[in-house]
Design an enzyme around this catalytic site. Structure first.
Site, PDB file in Angstrom:
ATOM      1  N   ASP A  86      -3.153   3.876 -11.390  1.00  0.00           N
ATOM      2  CA  ASP A  86      -4.206   4.860 -11.120  1.00  0.00           C
ATOM      3  C   ASP A  86      -4.478   5.731 -12.344  1.00  0.00           C
ATOM      4  O   ASP A  86      -5.621   6.144 -12.578  1.00  0.00           O
ATOM      5  CB  ASP A  86      -3.818   5.750  -9.940  1.00  0.00           C
ATOM      6  CG  ASP A  86      -4.045   5.080  -8.596  1.00  0.00           C
ATOM      7  OD1 ASP A  86      -4.715   4.035  -8.563  1.00  0.00           O
ATOM      8  OD2 ASP A  86      -3.534   5.582  -7.589  1.00  0.00           O
ATOM      9  N   GLN A 123     -11.093   4.034  -5.137  1.00  0.00           N
ATOM     10  CA  GLN A 123     -11.811   4.856  -6.102  1.00  0.00           C
ATOM     11  C   GLN A 123     -13.313   4.841  -5.889  1.00  0.00           C
ATOM     12  O   GLN A 123     -14.014   5.749  -6.320  1.00  0.00           O
ATOM     13  CB  GLN A 123     -11.464   4.405  -7.525  1.00  0.00           C
ATOM     14  CG  GLN A 123      -9.973   4.272  -7.799  1.00  0.00           C
ATOM     15  CD  GLN A 123      -9.171   5.503  -7.423  1.00  0.00           C
ATOM     16  OE1 GLN A 123      -9.699   6.608  -7.355  1.00  0.00           O
ATOM     17  NE2 GLN A 123      -7.889   5.330  -7.168  1.00  0.00           N
ATOM     18  N   GLU A 125       1.427  -0.149  -4.940  1.00  0.00           N
ATOM     19  CA  GLU A 125       0.645   1.067  -5.157  1.00  0.00           C
ATOM     20  C   GLU A 125       1.613   2.215  -4.957  1.00  0.00           C
ATOM     21  O   GLU A 125       2.226   2.330  -3.883  1.00  0.00           O
ATOM     22  CB  GLU A 125      -0.515   1.197  -4.174  1.00  0.00           C
ATOM     23  CG  GLU A 125      -1.321   2.467  -4.439  1.00  0.00           C
ATOM     24  CD  GLU A 125      -2.189   2.912  -3.278  1.00  0.00           C
ATOM     25  OE1 GLU A 125      -3.095   3.721  -3.506  1.00  0.00           O
ATOM     26  OE2 GLU A 125      -1.951   2.471  -2.138  1.00  0.00           O
ATOM     27  N   HIS A 146     -11.076  -0.354  -4.131  1.00  0.00           N
ATOM     28  CA  HIS A 146     -11.630   0.126  -2.860  1.00  0.00           C
ATOM     29  C   HIS A 146     -11.488   1.638  -2.718  1.00  0.00           C
ATOM     30  O   HIS A 146     -12.401   2.309  -2.228  1.00  0.00           O
ATOM     31  CB  HIS A 146     -10.961  -0.596  -1.689  1.00  0.00           C
ATOM     32  CG  HIS A 146      -9.529  -0.217  -1.490  1.00  0.00           C
ATOM     33  ND1 HIS A 146      -8.491  -0.819  -2.169  1.00  0.00           N
ATOM     34  CD2 HIS A 146      -8.946   0.724  -0.696  1.00  0.00           C
ATOM     35  CE1 HIS A 146      -7.346  -0.273  -1.805  1.00  0.00           C
ATOM     36  NE2 HIS A 146      -7.594   0.671  -0.908  1.00  0.00           N
ATOM     37  N   ASP A 174       0.821  -1.208   0.000  1.00  0.00           N
ATOM     38  CA  ASP A 174       0.000   0.000   0.000  1.00  0.00           C
ATOM     39  C   ASP A 174       0.854   1.257   0.000  1.00  0.00           C
ATOM     40  O   ASP A 174       1.813   1.378   0.776  1.00  0.00           O
ATOM     41  CB  ASP A 174      -0.900  -0.019   1.244  1.00  0.00           C
ATOM     42  CG  ASP A 174      -1.713   1.239   1.391  1.00  0.00           C
ATOM     43  OD1 ASP A 174      -2.609   1.456   0.552  1.00  0.00           O
ATOM     44  OD2 ASP A 174      -1.441   2.019   2.330  1.00  0.00           O
TER      45      ASP A 174
END
Length: 601
Positions: free
Chosen positions: A321, A394, A302, A392, A269
């Site tokens: 993203d 967005q 991420e 989750h 994350d």
């Protein structure tokens, strides 16, 4: 590497990852407790129902104690007369983040499929879910056959590290080694992983190494150097990865989930919040060296900074993203917040996503105050990017948690999903997306009332810059994160409906996933983009040469109007998002067409 963290043999059909920190059962029936507490001179371990046992300093801030106790023993560390704390490396917790830690025997679980080696990355079709909304680890296991039946090949769990309360997204975890106890036991989690493997599914875990949650993190009270007070983050002082015990704490954790729990991969994350790139590189190197050489283990980032240099061998891929943002802009017309960076020439941005990966490869981002963002990524293979229409963040970061399926037209979603599942990037679906569920995924917690009030107010302030929430009245409509109703409203269709009803609505995903498995995935090794043409302000045609030399062509038109377009000569139509759309020249509005073969020009 600390000698305590070296992998050692375990009985057949069992797995154990020795840890630098924590409680380790010994062959003589005792348990060795280890804690790094450089800010304290005296530490003891308190066994529930027994007298405290002094821990001996062993140098460099470490304390140890060997105690005649076994699995199931509850304990805490006494760091001062006023304060006893849980083990930061507890394998299990009793009574929540402020309660007792529990000694666990990792070899007590006998794996049903210990020889599972995983699957190649190119075969991945990810499905992200929240274990709590499925009824815990056992509830997820019960639903896995349905996911395997429609062509999902990998399930990704949102974070499960022990967090305060019973309901949480998981990003407020404070005990990274303890599986959330409200979801089930450590053996329940292992049984879930085992069941996935029996069905041929990989299973991934989202882990958080950039911060701890706001309630239950005691580390700074006995290990001040664990954090760097000179560098602040949205969650407080940053984690100090310059300290060797800190690096080992998180690297051991990654190895623990992969070796002891047999997860097939990890999603890291928000690594843009980790200032030490060297730590990330060491993490990947140590994990690669610390697993069996014939296992497929996948590491995914991420990273809002779009650091392409991390994707050239150490990490398999990054959540893209940019890809989501431009597709969302095209499908909904939204341009507020970070979508503003994709509002100008979105088709051009989509062409860049499909052929080069990132939209932002060093250009200035207006949303980020004009600062440059990203690194060149056109040298990377398409499988270095995880592409999604939803996840989750967005959905849940919207005030009312509306999924894309509640915001876009059905025919446009058909077109986008056809592109999403047949493009060479690795596809990810969020729970409910496979059946076009319109149920929200809301932000939820279960904090104590004082912290709950702060979170509630913070959530409302977060949206104050949006026109719909500029007034106090508008902000008051935002669901209370701490309300049980907020959590219950977020349950996905897969957890609510009968398998038959659910399966009947997942036919498009099943069809596309089947085509991907048969025609795309076997050819992905060595795939490279050939280029893309912008056909209109909402349409592109992209081409790739796949690993066996076959050309893949995808033309997608997310706008409402039919446009002129000549299909590739000599190519075989693989899929059309709309029946009859490929019967004549031109490309209908809200349509995607996919071909294999033909001319690469």
């Amino acid at each position: 590497m600390n000698d305590h963290a070296r992998l050692t043999p375990s009985p057949a059909g069992t797995f154990r990852q020795p840890l630098s920190f924590g409680a380790e059962l010994q062959a003589d029936g005792t348990t060795l407790f280890r804690l790094w507490a450089p800010s304290r001179e005296v530490i003891s371990v308190e066994i529930a129902g027994g007298a405290p046992v002094a821990m001996l300093p062993t140098g460099d801030g470490w304390f140890e104690a060997r105690v005649p106790c076994g699995a199931g023993t509850r304990y805490r560390y006494r760091i001062s007369p006023e304060l006893a704390v849980p083990d930061p490396a507890a394998r299990a917790q009793s009574g929540g983040v402020h309660g007792d830690s529990v000694v666990v025997d990792p070899t007590a679980y006998r794996w049903r499929l210990p020889a599972w080696k995983g699957r190649p990355w190119r075969e991945t079709v990810l499905y992200e879910l929240h274990a709590g909304l499925f009824g815990g680890y056992r509830g997820v296991a019960e639903r896995l056959p349905q996911l395997a039946d429609i062509g999902i090949t990998a399930v990704e769990l949102m974070p499960i590290a022990e967090f305060p309360g019973d309901r949480n997204w998981g990003y407020d975890g404070v005990l990274p080694y303890a599986p959330q106890s409200s979801y089930g036991t450590p053996d329940d989690l292992k049984a879930l992983v085992d069941r996935a493997h029996e069905l041929g599914l990989m299973i991934f875990l989202d882990v958080v190494y950039n911060h701890f949650g706001p309630d239950g993190n005691y580390i700074s009270t006995y290990a001040e150097p664990f954090f760097n007070i000179d560098v602040m983050t949205p969650w407080g002082p940053s984690i100090n990865f310059a300290e060797r015990p800190v690096r080992d704490y998180f690297i051991d954790n990654a190895l623990y989930w992969i070796n002891e729990y047999r997860f097939d991969g990890l999603r890291f994350d928000a690594v843009h919040a980790i200032p030490d790139r060297g730590f990330l590189e060491e993490l990947a190197d140590r994990v690669r060296a610390g697993v069996e050489p014939d296992r497929h283990v996948h590491l995914v980032l991420e990273n809002d900074d779009n650091v392409a240099g991390l994707l050239t061998g150490r990490f398999d891929a990054q959540w893209n993203d940019d890809g989501h943002h431009v597709l969302h802009t095209l499908l909904t017309g939204e341009t507020e917040g970070y979508y503003a960076d994709y509002a100008e020439e979105p088709a051009k941005a989509l062409a860049r996503v499909l052929t080069q990966g990132f939209v932002y490869q060093g250009q200035a981002s207006a949303h980020r105050g004009g600062l440059p963002r990203g690194e060149p990524s056109d040298h990377l293979p398409p499988t270095a990017f995880v592409l999604f229409l939803q996840n989750h963040d967005q959905i849940g970061n919207r005030a009312f948690g509306e999924p894309l399926t509640a915001l876009a037209r059905e025919d446009a979603l058909d077109a986008a999903q056809t592109l999403h599942l047949l493009a060479p990037q690795i596809p990810l679906l969020f729970m409910g997306e496979e059946v076009r569920s319109k149920a929200p995924f809301l932000f939820f917690t279960s904090h104590g009332e004082e912290l709950a009030a702060l979170v509630r107010e913070g959530r409302r302030k977060e949206f104050a810059s949006f026109a719909a929430f500029a007034s106090e009245e508008g902000r008051s409509r935002i669901p209370d994160p701490n309300a049980v109703e907020t959590f219950e409203a977020s349950r996905p269709a897969l957890a609510r409906e009968t398998p038959e009803a659910w399966r009947g609505r997942a036919e498009l995903v099943a069809k596309l996933a089947g085509l991907r498995a048969a025609e795309i995935a076997p050819r992905l090794e060595g795939a490279r983009a050939l280029g893309a043409d912008v056909l209109s302000e909402a349409a592109v045609c992209a081409r790739w040469r796949l690993g066996d030399g076959t050309v893949l062509t995808i033309a997608t038109n997310l706008g409402p109007d039919r446009i002129a377009f000549d299909p590739p000569a000599g190519a075989r139509l693989l899929a059309a998002s709309r029946d009859g759309a490929a019967d004549a020249s031109g490309l209908d509005g809200r349509t995607t067409l996919v071909w294999l073969g033909g001319d690469a020009a």
